[in-house]
Design a protein around this motif. Structure first.
Motif, short mmCIF file in Angstrom:
data_model
loop_
_atom_site.label_atom_id
_atom_site.label_comp_id
_atom_site.label_asym_id
_atom_site.label_seq_id
_atom_site.Cartn_x
_atom_site.Cartn_y
_atom_site.Cartn_z
N LEU A 67 40.83 23.13 -32.63
CA LEU A 67 39.58 23.47 -33.33
C LEU A 67 38.82 22.22 -33.73
CD1 LEU A 67 40.80 26.44 -35.57
CD2 LEU A 67 39.43 26.56 -33.49
N GLU A 68 39.55 21.19 -34.17
CA GLU A 68 38.89 19.93 -34.57
C GLU A 68 38.22 19.26 -33.38
OE1 GLU A 68 40.18 15.47 -36.15
OE2 GLU A 68 41.62 17.12 -36.23
N TRP A 69 38.89 19.22 -32.23
CA TRP A 69 38.36 18.54 -31.05
C TRP A 69 37.33 19.40 -30.32
CZ3 TRP A 69 43.88 17.16 -28.93
CH2 TRP A 69 44.44 16.17 -29.74
N GLY A 70 37.37 20.70 -30.56
CA GLY A 70 36.50 21.62 -29.84
C GLY A 70 35.34 22.13 -30.68
N PRO A 71 35.39 23.39 -31.14
CA PRO A 71 34.21 23.98 -31.79
C PRO A 71 33.77 23.31 -33.08
CG PRO A 71 36.14 25.43 -31.95
CD PRO A 71 36.49 24.36 -30.97
N LEU A 72 34.72 22.79 -33.87
CA LEU A 72 34.32 22.16 -35.12
C LEU A 72 33.52 20.88 -34.88
CD1 LEU A 72 37.45 22.74 -37.38
CD2 LEU A 72 35.25 23.94 -37.42
N ALA A 73 33.76 20.23 -33.74
CA ALA A 73 32.96 19.05 -33.39
C ALA A 73 31.51 19.44 -33.12
CB ALA A 73 33.56 18.35 -32.17
N PHE A 74 31.30 20.62 -32.52
CA PHE A 74 29.94 21.12 -32.30
C PHE A 74 29.26 21.40 -33.64
CE2 PHE A 74 31.53 21.59 -28.12
CZ PHE A 74 30.48 21.84 -27.26
N LEU A 75 29.98 22.05 -34.53
CA LEU A 75 29.41 22.37 -35.84
C LEU A 75 29.05 21.11 -36.61
CD1 LEU A 75 31.71 25.35 -36.85
CD2 LEU A 75 29.22 25.41 -36.85
N ALA A 76 29.88 20.08 -36.49
CA ALA A 76 29.65 18.84 -37.25
C ALA A 76 28.37 18.15 -36.83
CB ALA A 76 30.84 17.90 -37.07
N ARG A 77 27.91 18.39 -35.60
CA ARG A 77 26.69 17.73 -35.13
C ARG A 77 25.43 18.42 -35.62
NH1 ARG A 77 29.90 16.89 -30.38
NH2 ARG A 77 29.29 18.91 -29.53
N GLU A 78 25.55 19.64 -36.12
CA GLU A 78 24.37 20.41 -36.53
C GLU A 78 24.15 20.33 -38.03
OE1 GLU A 78 22.22 21.73 -34.53
OE2 GLU A 78 23.38 21.27 -32.73
N SER A 79 22.91 20.19 -38.41
CA SER A 79 22.57 20.15 -39.83
C SER A 79 21.74 21.34 -40.26
CB SER A 79 21.81 18.86 -40.16
OG SER A 79 20.62 18.78 -39.38
N ALA A 80 21.14 22.04 -39.31
CA ALA A 80 20.22 23.12 -39.68
C ALA A 80 20.54 24.42 -38.95
CB ALA A 80 18.78 22.70 -39.41
N ASP A 81 20.57 24.36 -37.63
CA ASP A 81 20.75 25.58 -36.83
C ASP A 81 22.23 25.92 -36.72
OD1 ASP A 81 20.69 27.64 -35.02
OD2 ASP A 81 19.25 26.69 -33.68
N LEU A 82 22.65 26.94 -37.43
CA LEU A 82 24.06 27.31 -37.47
C LEU A 82 24.33 28.65 -36.79
CD1 LEU A 82 24.95 26.16 -41.10
CD2 LEU A 82 25.32 24.94 -38.95
N ARG A 83 23.63 28.91 -35.70
CA ARG A 83 23.86 30.15 -34.94
C ARG A 83 25.07 29.97 -34.03
NH1 ARG A 83 18.65 30.94 -31.74
NH2 ARG A 83 18.67 28.66 -31.85
N PHE A 84 26.23 29.93 -34.64
CA PHE A 84 27.48 29.74 -33.91
C PHE A 84 28.34 30.98 -34.02
CE2 PHE A 84 26.11 25.46 -34.71
CZ PHE A 84 26.59 24.70 -33.64
N SER A 85 29.09 31.28 -32.99
CA SER A 85 30.11 32.31 -33.07
C SER A 85 31.17 32.02 -32.02
CB SER A 85 29.50 33.70 -32.86
OG SER A 85 28.92 33.82 -31.59
N CYS A 86 32.34 32.64 -32.18
CA CYS A 86 33.47 32.40 -31.28
C CYS A 86 34.15 33.71 -30.92
CB CYS A 86 34.49 31.48 -31.92
SG CYS A 86 34.07 29.73 -31.93
#
Length: 260
Positions: free
Chosen positions: A233-252
């Motif tokens: 999770l740290e190397w994968g999806p959480l790295a994507f989330l860490a790059r975003e500051s505003a647009d949080l339209r994420f799901s898994c």
């Protein structure tokens, strides 16, 4: 949710007939990130009913992660194609060679995406072509046939194979037309995208995205780690989330054992 727009009932959809001309401008209806719908698509293609797609409601809360059947064999992340992501993608790919791997010795089976709005089914193909899920694809099924034909082809030829595979196009069309929301047009601009993470037998966590130059190794996981483990999770999806500051339209969603 990527490609999550209202969809007309599947019964109302006309059968899909792919344009098989070499220069055909291929496009798919965007696939809704809907676990029952995605599960049905995989089963129709030939994945055993003992596997299913499941919602992942949290990437950080252990109690919520505990609801996902394990081992999780693949994780599909839906994320916004933001300016921050595009800058990261271009910078990370700048020094990478364009992937040309093929054959039984390549570390992972990767497909370059050339079909517009097909990122959802591309993610499912990557999820089932690699890692333990490959063992759940029934012999002689349409998916088994597609994957076996793909193995010895280089990436451009694999793309042509996907563009002209009628069974894949028909199954995808039925699924994309049968979601909870009305389906957009195949040529609509969609700013959400799927990426797949799988763990291969040697423990490597792979990021598989048809928009990149090729498959990306994110590191080696431990023998008991799956794609929902802390490192993955740290190397994968959480790295994507860490790059975003505003647009949080994420799901898994995750591919794992069926609850039935």
């Amino acid at each position: 949710m990527a490609d999550q727009t209202p969809a007309a009932p599947a019964a109302a959809a006309e059968p899909y007939q792919p344009d098989t001309r070499p220069d055909a401008p291929n496009a798919f209806i965007p696939l809704e990130a809907n676990p029952p719908l995605m599960t049905e698509l995989l089963h129709n293609l030939g994945v055993a009913p003992t596997l299913a797609v499941h919602d992942v409601f949290s990437l950080t809360e252990p109690d919520m992660l505990a609801f996902v059947p394990r081992p999780a064999m693949a994780l599909l992340l839906v994320f916004p194609i933001s300016e921050a992501y595009e800058k990261h993608r271009v910078a990370e790919d700048a020094d990478r060679e364009v992937y040309s791997g093929h054959g039984s010795q390549e570390p992972v089976v990767w497909f370059r995406q050339t079909i517009r709005n097909a990122c959802g089914v591309m993610g499912l193909l990557h999820a089932t072509a690699n890692g333990p899920a490959r063992n759940f694809v029934g012999d002689g099924t349409s998916l088994d046939s597609l994957l076996k034909r793909a193995v010895d082809l280089d990436p451009p030829a694999r793309s042509k194979l996907l563009e002209t595979d009628k069974a894949l196009a028909t199954a995808h069309h039925a699924a994309a037309s049968g979601g909870d929301t009305a389906a957009p047009d195949a040529r609509d601009d969609i700013d959400l995208h799927y990426v797949c993470f799988v763990r291969t037998d040697d423990g490597t966590l792979w990021e598989l995205d048809g928009r990149r130059k090729g498959p990306i190794s994110r590191g080696k996981l431990g023998p008991d780690d799956d794609v929902l483990s802390e490192k993955a999770l740290e190397w994968g999806p959480l790295a994507f989330l860490a790059r975003e500051s505003a647009d949080l339209r994420f799901s898994c969603v995750a591919l794992g054992p069926s609850l039935d």
